[in-house]
Design an enzyme around this catalytic site. Sequence first.
Site, short mmCIF file in Angstrom:
data_model
loop_
_atom_site.label_atom_id
_atom_site.label_comp_id
_atom_site.label_asym_id
_atom_site.label_seq_id
_atom_site.Cartn_x
_atom_site.Cartn_y
_atom_site.Cartn_z
N VAL A 123 20.33 25.73 -4.77
CA VAL A 123 19.34 24.98 -5.55
C VAL A 123 19.82 24.79 -6.98
O VAL A 123 19.76 23.69 -7.54
CB VAL A 123 17.97 25.69 -5.52
CG1 VAL A 123 16.98 24.98 -6.45
CG2 VAL A 123 17.43 25.73 -4.10
N ILE A 148 7.57 19.12 -1.48
CA ILE A 148 6.19 18.65 -1.30
C ILE A 148 5.37 18.96 -2.55
O ILE A 148 5.26 20.11 -2.96
CB ILE A 148 5.53 19.32 -0.09
CG1 ILE A 148 6.33 19.05 1.18
CG2 ILE A 148 4.10 18.85 0.07
CD1 ILE A 148 5.87 19.84 2.38
N LYS A 205 3.70 32.52 -0.33
CA LYS A 205 3.20 31.17 -0.62
C LYS A 205 1.70 31.08 -0.40
O LYS A 205 0.99 30.37 -1.13
CB LYS A 205 3.96 30.17 0.25
CG LYS A 205 5.45 30.11 -0.08
CD LYS A 205 6.23 29.31 0.95
CE LYS A 205 7.71 29.28 0.62
NZ LYS A 205 8.50 28.57 1.64
N GLY A 249 15.96 23.55 1.08
CA GLY A 249 17.23 22.85 0.88
C GLY A 249 17.46 22.54 -0.58
O GLY A 249 16.52 22.47 -1.38
#
Length: 440
Positions: free
Chosen positions: A23, A145, A214, A315
Amino acid sequence: MNSVDRPPRDHPLRVALLGCGVVGTEVARRLTRDADELARRVGVPLELAAIAVRDVTRDRGLGLPPEVFTDDAEALVRAGDLDIVIEVLGGIDPAGDLIRTALEHGASVVTANKALLADQGADLFALAEKAQRDLSFEAAIAGAIPIVRPLRESLAGDRVSRVLGIVNGTTNYILDQMSTQSQSFDEALAEAQRLGYAEADPTADVDGHDAAAKAALLAGLAFHTNLTLDDVHCEGIRSVTAEAVRSAAEMGSVVKLLAICEQIETPEGPAVSARVHPAMVPLEHPLASVRGAFNAVFVESEAAGQLMFYGPGAGGAPTASAVLGDVVSVARNRVSDVFGPGETSHADVELVPIGRARTQYHLVVDVDDRAGVLATIAQEFARFGVSIRTLRQEGHDSDAQLVIVTHEAQDASLAATVEALRGLDVVRGVSSVMRVEGGQ
């Protein structure tokens, strides 16, 4: 909004990056490649001043001068000359201390660190407010998202009642392979590791810990209360069998690992439940169509109704997109002499344990194939207040099974029913118990 120290309009904002893995490398690449466009969007240039890494000699293919890299992250954030610090190290230590130091020395922070925020979020958000700096974390929940801003800002005037999320791409890929390719759990996990969807040690994913972190963040955003990882009931997918996946298909459902956060009315007032576990999801529910390593978050609210946010949940490029979205937002705040909305915990509602949560259940009970069995089984369900919605028998003689779907019931009542069933002479075993979510 509160005033912050304002950099000169013609002066670049100095940005530091902590971590340069998959990342971090993508973030650095886009900061340099898209520098002109980002400057137009922010109003001033963003200068990638430094990148903190463990090994400064390693070539990361970014074409940056060697002096940009440092192995002293502590000195970097303590210098006091940074406007924005991007933390993509992951883990609790040293990330937590570095973020604290960055905030205390005048930098706003962008992080993708869900584990840290689920563990220490309340303290970090309080520190950011005291320092009058931003602490943004869009990338921490579902990759590319956008869900933090919709919950924190777009739905701030609404009343959210429930959030259901597929927020771990690894487990969704595994369960999807088990469903569509008839693979076993071990086969699907091996395939996920071969494709790079799963780590060599997949524990955080398959045991549900990643999704639980999360869920804590989602519940805090949706219901304005402080939750930690310890407040989230967590079950992983290791116990999901091929038989359970086939049984789900037979009843028009698929198995998904869900993060579920909901507000529940109790005699004492509103309370919040947060849980992660596998569940059967009816095919007509939008979450049932989320395939492969994709994520989705389904939000139910009073005025807006039902909303779904869908896209790649992990990703380098997708996560970097969310990180840079935060960077642009934070940079605009610095230029405009403000800091954005922080996290609210004014509700301070009761946290409901899993035993008080209510949902439907799917059970497979191995039984003796003889008269009176159905009545005996039904009596135990009635004794604990669990209503049977459907019941069918499969097989005969030593292979006889009862497949039972309940109406909505309290988790503790269902657990007591299962324990009682296992003690009956006519029951050879309860081979599967799975919740059913998203049905009517």
